[in-house]
Write an enzyme that holds these catalytic residues in place. Sequence first.
Site, PDB file in Angstrom:
ATOM      1  N   THR A  34      -5.546   4.390 -11.260  1.00  0.00           N
ATOM      2  CA  THR A  34      -6.974   4.405 -11.584  1.00  0.00           C
ATOM      3  C   THR A  34      -7.383   5.649 -12.380  1.00  0.00           C
ATOM      4  O   THR A  34      -6.685   6.660 -12.371  1.00  0.00           O
ATOM      5  CB  THR A  34      -7.792   4.332 -10.291  1.00  0.00           C
ATOM      6  OG1 THR A  34      -7.333   5.358  -9.410  1.00  0.00           O
ATOM      7  CG2 THR A  34      -7.628   2.983  -9.610  1.00  0.00           C
TER       8      THR A  34
ATOM      9  N   LYS B  71       0.873  -1.179   0.000  1.00  0.00           N
ATOM     10  CA  LYS B  71       0.000   0.000   0.000  1.00  0.00           C
ATOM     11  C   LYS B  71       0.909   1.227   0.000  1.00  0.00           C
ATOM     12  O   LYS B  71       2.021   1.178   0.548  1.00  0.00           O
ATOM     13  CB  LYS B  71      -0.878  -0.031   1.274  1.00  0.00           C
ATOM     14  CG  LYS B  71      -1.748   1.215   1.478  1.00  0.00           C
ATOM     15  CD  LYS B  71      -2.868   1.326   0.468  1.00  0.00           C
ATOM     16  CE  LYS B  71      -3.669   2.630   0.651  1.00  0.00           C
ATOM     17  NZ  LYS B  71      -4.496   2.944  -0.536  1.00  0.00           N
TER      18      LYS B  71
ATOM     19  N   GLY C 101      -4.763  -6.051  -9.019  1.00  0.00           N
ATOM     20  CA  GLY C 101      -5.348  -5.484  -7.808  1.00  0.00           C
ATOM     21  C   GLY C 101      -6.826  -5.799  -7.670  1.00  0.00           C
ATOM     22  O   GLY C 101      -7.237  -6.611  -6.837  1.00  0.00           O
TER      23      GLY C 101
ATOM     24  N   GLY D 115     -10.233  -2.208 -12.687  1.00  0.00           N
ATOM     25  CA  GLY D 115     -10.875  -3.451 -13.138  1.00  0.00           C
ATOM     26  C   GLY D 115     -11.114  -3.469 -14.644  1.00  0.00           C
ATOM     27  O   GLY D 115     -10.522  -2.672 -15.393  1.00  0.00           O
TER      28      GLY D 115
ATOM     29  N   ASN E 193     -12.998   3.508  -6.242  1.00  0.00           N
ATOM     30  CA  ASN E 193     -12.583   3.694  -4.845  1.00  0.00           C
ATOM     31  C   ASN E 193     -12.095   5.107  -4.602  1.00  0.00           C
ATOM     32  O   ASN E 193     -11.539   5.748  -5.501  1.00  0.00           O
ATOM     33  CB  ASN E 193     -11.465   2.703  -4.466  1.00  0.00           C
ATOM     34  CG  ASN E 193     -10.079   3.289  -4.731  1.00  0.00           C
ATOM     35  OD1 ASN E 193      -9.508   3.990  -3.893  1.00  0.00           O
ATOM     36  ND2 ASN E 193      -9.551   3.026  -5.924  1.00  0.00           N
ATOM     37  N   ALA E 194     -12.319   5.565  -3.375  1.00  0.00           N
ATOM     38  CA  ALA E 194     -11.611   6.751  -2.881  1.00  0.00           C
ATOM     39  C   ALA E 194     -11.320   6.430  -1.419  1.00  0.00           C
ATOM     40  O   ALA E 194     -12.086   6.782  -0.512  1.00  0.00           O
ATOM     41  CB  ALA E 194     -12.452   8.011  -3.027  1.00  0.00           C
ATOM     42  N   MET E 195     -10.232   5.699  -1.218  1.00  0.00           N
ATOM     43  CA  MET E 195      -9.832   5.304   0.140  1.00  0.00           C
ATOM     44  C   MET E 195      -9.217   6.496   0.865  1.00  0.00           C
ATOM     45  O   MET E 195      -9.339   6.629   2.086  1.00  0.00           O
ATOM     46  CB  MET E 195      -8.779   4.182   0.088  1.00  0.00           C
ATOM     47  CG  MET E 195      -9.153   2.951  -0.723  1.00  0.00           C
ATOM     48  SD  MET E 195     -10.606   2.132  -0.103  1.00  0.00           S
ATOM     49  CE  MET E 195     -10.040   1.566   1.476  1.00  0.00           C
TER      50      MET E 195
ATOM     51  N   CYS F  74      -2.272   8.906  -7.645  1.00  0.00           N
ATOM     52  CA  CYS F  74      -3.572   8.742  -6.976  1.00  0.00           C
ATOM     53  C   CYS F  74      -4.475   9.887  -7.443  1.00  0.00           C
ATOM     54  O   CYS F  74      -4.080  11.044  -7.383  1.00  0.00           O
ATOM     55  CB  CYS F  74      -3.399   8.776  -5.452  1.00  0.00           C
ATOM     56  SG  CYS F  74      -5.000   8.727  -4.611  1.00  0.00           S
TER      57      CYS F  74
ATOM     58  N   LEU G 132      -5.800   7.256   0.815  1.00  0.00           N
ATOM     59  CA  LEU G 132      -4.444   6.933   1.286  1.00  0.00           C
ATOM     60  C   LEU G 132      -4.344   6.528   2.755  1.00  0.00           C
ATOM     61  O   LEU G 132      -3.439   6.979   3.466  1.00  0.00           O
ATOM     62  CB  LEU G 132      -3.508   8.128   1.026  1.00  0.00           C
ATOM     63  CG  LEU G 132      -3.029   8.267  -0.417  1.00  0.00           C
ATOM     64  CD1 LEU G 132      -2.606   9.696  -0.709  1.00  0.00           C
ATOM     65  CD2 LEU G 132      -1.857   7.324  -0.664  1.00  0.00           C
TER      66      LEU G 132
HETATM   67  O1  RRO Z   1      -5.813   5.310  -1.322  1.00  0.00           O
HETATM   68  C1  RRO Z   1      -6.466   5.591  -2.351  1.00  0.00           C
HETATM   69  O2  RRO Z   1      -7.580   6.150  -2.313  1.00  0.00           O
HETATM   70  C2  RRO Z   1      -5.936   5.322  -3.714  1.00  0.00           C
HETATM   71  C3  RRO Z   1      -4.608   5.471  -4.087  1.00  0.00           C
HETATM   72 BR1  RRO Z   1      -3.283   5.867  -2.873  1.00  0.00          BR
HETATM   73  C4  RRO Z   1      -4.219   5.306  -5.452  1.00  0.00           C
HETATM   74  O3  RRO Z   1      -3.054   5.446  -5.855  1.00  0.00           O
HETATM   75  N1  RRO Z   1      -5.198   4.993  -6.342  1.00  0.00           N
HETATM   76  C5  RRO Z   1      -6.470   4.839  -5.973  1.00  0.00           C
HETATM   77  O4  RRO Z   1      -7.320   4.543  -6.827  1.00  0.00           O
HETATM   78  N2  RRO Z   1      -6.829   4.984  -4.662  1.00  0.00           N
END
Ligand code: RRO
Length: 304
Positions: free
Chosen positions: A192, A46, A264, A216, A70-72, A129, A74
Amino acid sequence: MRPSINTSVGKLKFRNPTLLASGILGETASSMIRVYKAGAGGVVTKSIGKQPREGYQNPTVYLFEGGMLNAMGLPNPGIEYFKGEIEKLKGEHIPTIGSIFSGDAAEFAELAALMESAGADAVELNLSCPHVEGVGSEIGGRAENVYEIVKSVCDRVSIPVWAKMTPNTSDISELAIAAERAGASAIVAINTVKAMAISTELRRPVLSNRVGGLSGQAIKYIGLRAVFEISEKCSIPVVGVGGIYSGRDAAEYIMAGACAVEIGTAVSRYGPEIFGEVNRELEEFMENEHFSSIEEMVGVAHRA
Ligand code: RRO
């Protein structure tokens, strides 16, 4: 004779070309050891920053038929803690690429040096990202920033430096050329694609951050085009990412110019066993098509 699926990315050697992509099961050594035992050729962690970070509030993930959004934000435990996870991976002799992020070239170099001292075999710079302010594609979308960051890291460490590129730009090869000139050992393409989903019931964006990154099946052909273009213009190795679920998907990326691939979203959908399946299918495909090595297949689509 059965074909060999060993490969190398520059001077790094892998038992097969399927690596775990950053962001999926890459936050702990134990999950990455599981992935390696299931058949991955190596792992990318990660993305890790200087300080621990919680990431965005839920919902952070939206799964759909053709992939994932996704929007994690980081989320990560910070480099001080994470050095111990790298050491555990190296204790198991797992080829390990430490992914790092920052908004600043000097801090990128500092993070890379810490990854190197913990034992990482290479660093992957997250310059891509698509949805966090001040880092990722906000800085990595400009060639001059890519050059400055990659150069600062290459001046500091002796392990290979991989630069992960954003597809959210009009010319991805221009960014890759800047990374190569600055001394990168490999280009990773793609991160992404910036996107959004709307909940019609709630009448609002699905993700708490509103926009996120698409991955995907939905992005496979964007990734393939990026790898093809980059490998036409750069002479360093390319690692392909985006929508790889089968041996044939991997073969497409290799023919487009990749010498390894990262998986992934398919891992989050099907679990770590996907690595064994992709490798079996790839070997079978190569045998049927009379390829004896990965090297022989890299970039053949350019000669058509
Ligand atoms: O953590 C994220 O939201 C994230 C990262 Br770091 C990235 O490089 N690409 C992504 O789709 N999500």
